[in-house]
Scaffold this motif. Structure first.
Motif: not given
Length: 214
Positions: A154-165
């Motif tokens: 979840w930490d990675s999801l919170k920090d990922a760029e919009d497009e990547l997520l």
């Protein structure tokens, strides 16, 4: 960066149900059927090294493969060959395309003439979703993952760029092929996110017919 002039007029196409590739995303594939091993061998001989992913259409009672008209082409950026002759490859998404004509010939795999018109933004920079409410989206996603008993960082999801997520979730979530096609054809990142939210909400309401999502 690839320019429109670099895009080939004819590409090999790989109809794989549920396998979604999007521009600037990466898709790992395992090739083991003889026709797709031949496709890979031929692709490596080209300058563009591109393969078109496409969803086959459901044709009950029919043996021929019909393709959706819109797919996404990726460039082979990594590959390794196993001792028994299989390929493990990675496609980097380049651009969506429209099939204009399936090419007949002696090839064991499908080829198609394609048009890249209308997908110019796919060759540009990373897209932004200006109206993205990330906390609200992640709350919905948490409910969906909990219902399917899925885990994530979840930490990675919170920090990922919009497009990547948004694109990663579109590719990885277990939607059916027609739903994947709708995500592919979304004209913008915002529209794709809205489609993704609709599909998740539909699943949570039990739209897939699986009681665990209710």
């Amino acid at each position: 960066m690839i320019s429109p002039a670099d895009l080939p007029e004819t590409i090999p196409v790989f109809p794989l149900p549920g396998a979604l590739l999007l521009p600037r995303a990466r898709l790992p594939l395992h090739l083991f059927e003889p026709r797709y091993l031949a496709m890979m061998d031929d692709t490596l001989k080209t300058g563009h090294r591109m393969i078109g992913m496409v969803q086959p259409m459901e044709t009950p009672g029919k043996t021929e493969t019909r393709l959706h008209s819109i797919g996404c082409a990726g460039r082979v950026t990594q590959f390794s060959e196993t001792e028994d002759g299989r390929y493990m490859i990675t496609l980097a998404g380049i651009s969506r395309y429209r099939v204009t004509r399936e090419v007949s010939g002696f090839s064991p795999y499908l080829k198609a003439d394609v048009s890249w018109a209308g997908f110019d933004d796919d060759l540009g920079g990373v897209e932004k979703d200006r109206t993205f409410d990330r906390p609200q989206f992640l709350t919905l996603l948490s409910r969906y993952f909990e219902a399917l008993d899925l885990s994530t960082d979840w930490d990675s999801l919170k920090d990922a760029e919009d497009e990547l997520l948004i694109n990663s979730l579109s590719m990885l979530c277990p939607f059916d092929p027609e739903e994947k096609q709708a995500l592919l054809e979304a004209p913008s990142l915002t529209t794709r996110r809205e489609t993704l939210v609709t599909l998740i909400e539909f699943a949570l309401r039990g739209g897939t017919g699986e009681d665990i999502l209710q």
